[in-house]
Design an enzyme around this catalytic site. Structure first.
Site, PDB file in Angstrom:
ATOM      1  CB  ALA A 226     -16.727 -32.703 -20.860  1.00  0.00           C
ATOM      2  CG  ASP A 227     -20.190 -29.350 -25.947  1.00  0.00           C
ATOM      3  OD1 ASP A 227     -19.315 -28.567 -25.874  1.00  0.00           O
ATOM      4  OD2 ASP A 227     -21.358 -29.155 -26.552  1.00  0.00           O
ATOM      5  CB  THR A 228     -21.552 -27.617 -20.796  1.00  0.00           C
ATOM      6  OG1 THR A 228     -21.070 -28.540 -19.967  1.00  0.00           O
ATOM      7  CG2 THR A 228     -22.718 -27.089 -19.983  1.00  0.00           C
TER       8      THR A 228
END
Length: 218
Positions: free
Chosen positions: A89-91
């Site tokens: 995941a990456d934000t």
């Protein structure tokens, strides 16, 4: 309160080696709520992709998530006696001007970022990548999804700005703020998934697992 016990999640935890490719305490806290058996192996990816090479922030954030998951998958794929499910995941936060805002380099950088967001709306994008491998079919499945949420700041006065930066909270946060904590005092509106802003879109993640199960992958 009793734990959340979902047969599908129990089955995945029992039959797969589930790995979260992130050291984020917020993602771990949210994933723990699902009562899924998993381990944490943070990705070694430097997150140094050239933002200018991507057509959109959504493309950029999902590319980061995929590379994080792939890096961990390549490390562990031959070390498991069960099929593997890796969660990447990456934000990122995108300002009203279109700038991609990740974690600040310093308290001064955090203050400048927060000033630029004051009184305006920004978009939070989280890319999620699931890699499933080591099954009897021998196929590797890569599932991707992007969640977006609009966040609107109130006008941020100097006293609040200085006090907020002094807490140290912006240091490891995309966009230099954490809605779930002190930033709640100057965020006046949110449109979309709250948990996406925290860093992990829980409902979208569960939907991905359910869809993969229905397709016979999980």
């Amino acid at each position: 309160m009793n734990p959340l016990v979902v047969p599908l999640i129990e089955s995945i935890g029992r039959n797969f080696r589930v790995v979260l490719a992130s050291g984020s305490p917020r993602r771990k806290e949210l994933l723990d709520r699902l009562n899924l058996s998993y381990e944490v192996i943070p990705s070694n990816f430097a997150e140094d992709l050239d933002k200018s090479k991507f057509a959109s922030a959504a493309d950029y954030v999902i590319s980061n998530a995929v590379i994080k998951a792939q890096e961990v998958y390549q490390r562990i794929k031959d070390q498991s006696d069960k099929p593997v499910l890796v969660i990447g995941a990456d934000t990122v936060v995108v300002s009203s001007s279109g700038a991609i805002l990740e974690k600040p380099a310093s308290p001064e950088d955090a203050a400048e970022t927060l000033k630029s967001l004051s009184g305006k709306s920004n978009m939070v994008y989280t890319g999620v990548c699931l890699i499933i491998g080591g099954t009897e079919a021998g196929k590797v499945t890569i599932e991707k999804a992007i969640e977006s949420t609009e966040v609107t700041f109130d006008e941020l006065d100097d006293d609040m700005l200085e006090a907020y930066v002094a807490t140290g909270e912006p240091t490891d946060k995309a966009g230099s703020y954490a809605y779930q904590s002190y930033a709640c005092f100057f965020i006046k509106e949110i449109k979309g998934d709250f948990y996406n802003v925290v860093g992990f879109p829980c409902a979208r993640f569960y939907q991905m697992l359910r869809d993969l199960h229905q397709r016979g992958v999980l």
